[in-house]
Design an enzyme around this catalytic site. Structure first.
Site, PDB file in Angstrom:
ATOM      1  CB  CYS A   1      -3.194   0.600  -2.387  1.00 22.50           C
ATOM      2  SG  CYS A   1      -3.296   2.337  -2.831  1.00 22.50           S
TER       3      CYS A   1
ATOM      4  CG  ASP B   1      -1.779   1.255   1.360  1.00 17.84           C
ATOM      5  OD1 ASP B   1      -2.416   1.617   0.357  1.00 17.84           O
ATOM      6  OD2 ASP B   1      -1.822   1.884   2.439  1.00 17.84           O
ATOM      7  CB  SER B   2       0.249   4.790  -0.586  1.00 16.46           C
ATOM      8  OG  SER B   2      -0.898   4.886   0.241  1.00 16.46           O
TER       9      SER B   2
ATOM     10  CB  CYS C   1      -9.577   4.769   0.606  1.00 14.19           C
ATOM     11  SG  CYS C   1      -7.907   5.253   1.139  1.00 14.19           S
TER      12      CYS C   1
ATOM     13  CG  HIS D   1      -5.047   5.187   4.413  1.00 19.17           C
ATOM     14  ND1 HIS D   1      -4.491   4.656   3.275  1.00 19.17           N
ATOM     15  CD2 HIS D   1      -4.012   5.639   5.169  1.00 19.17           C
ATOM     16  CE1 HIS D   1      -3.169   4.792   3.345  1.00 19.17           C
ATOM     17  NE2 HIS D   1      -2.846   5.385   4.478  1.00 19.17           N
TER      18      HIS D   1
ATOM     19  CD  GLU E   1      -0.331   6.935   6.308  1.00 18.98           C
ATOM     20  OE1 GLU E   1       0.705   7.075   6.986  1.00 18.98           O
ATOM     21  OE2 GLU E   1      -0.604   5.875   5.710  1.00 18.98           O
TER      22      GLU E   1
END
Ligand code: DGL
Length: 278
Positions: free
Chosen positions: A77, A14-15, A193, A195, A157
Site C-alpha cells: 500500500c 493493504d487497506s 496506489c 489499487h 473497490e
C-alpha cells in the site's frame, strides 16, 4: 546442513484488495513461497486518513501477520508505505520490511526519458511527498507533478475498472497534467496506489499515447526477492512443502472475494477468506 528448514510465509498487507496487484507479482516472481495476505477492508480507505491513523492501522496489520510467523513483510500500500515504514521498522527491527514507494520511484526513473514524471496516488501519499522525495533522490533534476486521485480507489473497490464513467473521472484528474498547453507533458505516469493498476486500461485511454505507465508491482517483487536472497539460506537447503496462500480480511469475505478476483486475476472463494479483528 541437511536439516530441512521449512520456510515461513511472507506477509503482505493493504487497506483492501489493491495490494493484490502486488501479491500477484510476488507470486509470479517467487512461486515456491507461501504468503499471508491481509486486507484491512473494515477501515478502508487509508488514503484520506491522517498519517497518525494510518501508522496505527499499519502497526496493527503488521502485528496480526507477525503473530502468524511471517519472515518478511511487504507493505503493499503506497499510503501505508509513505507514512508507516519507519514506525514498522522500529517495531520490528529484525524483520525485513519492504514498501512499494522506493520500488515505484525506481520504476519511474528507469522508464522516463525526459525525467518529467507524473505521480498519481491517494491524498495521503501525494500530500506527504514521499514519491517526490524518492524520485528526486534517484534523479535530482527530475520534474515531478503529483496529483491525488481519491475517487480511483472507490471505483476500483467497487469493481468499476473500465467504461465511460471511469474514463471521465480519469480525464478530470489527468487532463490538467497531460493536456496543458503551457508546459511540456510528463512522459511517464506512476500509478502510485496499488489499487490503480486495475484501472490501467481506462487511464491509458485518456493519456497521450507516448506516455509510459508504471506501477510498483514488478519492482517491489524484485526487491523482495533480492532482499531475501541476500539474507537467507540457499534454496537448495530448504525443503518447502509447497506454496500456500492464507487470505485474511477485516470485513466482508464475499465482497473481498468478488472484487479481489478482479485484482488477482483468479477466482477467490468467500469461504477461503478468514475474517480477523485487529
Ligand atoms: N492501496 C492503497 C495505496 O496503495 C490505498 C487505498 C486506500 O486509500 O486505502 O495507497
Amino acid at each position: 546442513l541437511n536439516a530441512a528448514v521449512k520456510r515461513a510465509p511472507i506477509g503482505v498487507f493493504d487497506s483492501g484488495v489493491g495490494g493484490l496487484t502486488v501479491l500477484r507479482a510476488l507470486r509470479a516472481a517467487m512461486p515456491d513461497e507461501s504468503f499471508i495476505y491481509l486486507g484491512d477492508t473494515a477501515r478502508l480507505p487509508y488514503g484520506t486518513k491522517s498519517d497518525q491513523t494510518v501508522v496505527r492501522y499499519s502497526l496493527q496489520c503488521a502485528a496480526v501477520l507477525v503473530a502468524r510467523g511471517i519472515r518478511a513483510l511487504v507493505v503493499a500500500c503506497n499510503t501505508a508505505s509513505a507514512s508507516s515504514l519507519q514506525a514498522l521498522r522500529l517495531h520490528y527491527p529484525d524483520l525485513p520490511i519492504i514498501g512499494v514507494i522506493q520500488p515505484g520511484a525506481e520504476a519511474a526513473v528507469a522508464a522516463s526519458t525526459s525525467k518529467r514524471i507524473a505521480v498519481i496516488g491517494t491524498e495521503g501519499t501525494i500530500q506527504g511527498g514521499a514519491y517526490q522525495r524518492a524520485i528526486r533522490t534517484l534523479h535530482g533534476a527530475a520534474s515531478i507533478e503529483a496529483v491525488a486521485c481519491s475517487l480511483f480507489v472507490a471505483m476500483a473497490e467497487e469493481g468499476w475498472t473500465e467504461g465511460p464513467i471511469v474514463e471521465s473521472v480519469a480525464r478530470r484528474y489527468l487532463d490538467p497534467l497531460f493536456a496543458s498547453a503551457s508546459q511540456p507533458a510528463p512522459d511517464t505516469l506512476v500509478l502510485g496506489c496499488t489499487h490503480f493498476p486495475v484501472l490501467a486500461g481506462a487511464i491509458r485511454a485518456v493519456l497521450p499515447p507516448q506516455v509510459r505507465m508504471v506501477d510498483s508491482a514488478l519492482t517491489t517483487a524484485a526487491a523482495v526477492r533480492l532482499r531475501l536472497q541476500a539474507s537467507e539460506t540457499a534454496a537448495s537447503e530448504i525443503s518447502n512443502t509447497g506454496a500456500a496462500m492464507t487470505w485474511l480480511a477485516t470485513d466482508g469475505a464475499a465482497r473481498f472475494a468478488r472484487v479481489g478476483s478482479i485484482f488477482l486475476g483468479e477466482t477467490l472463494l468467500p469461504q477461503s477468506i478468514e475474517i480477523v479483528d485487529l
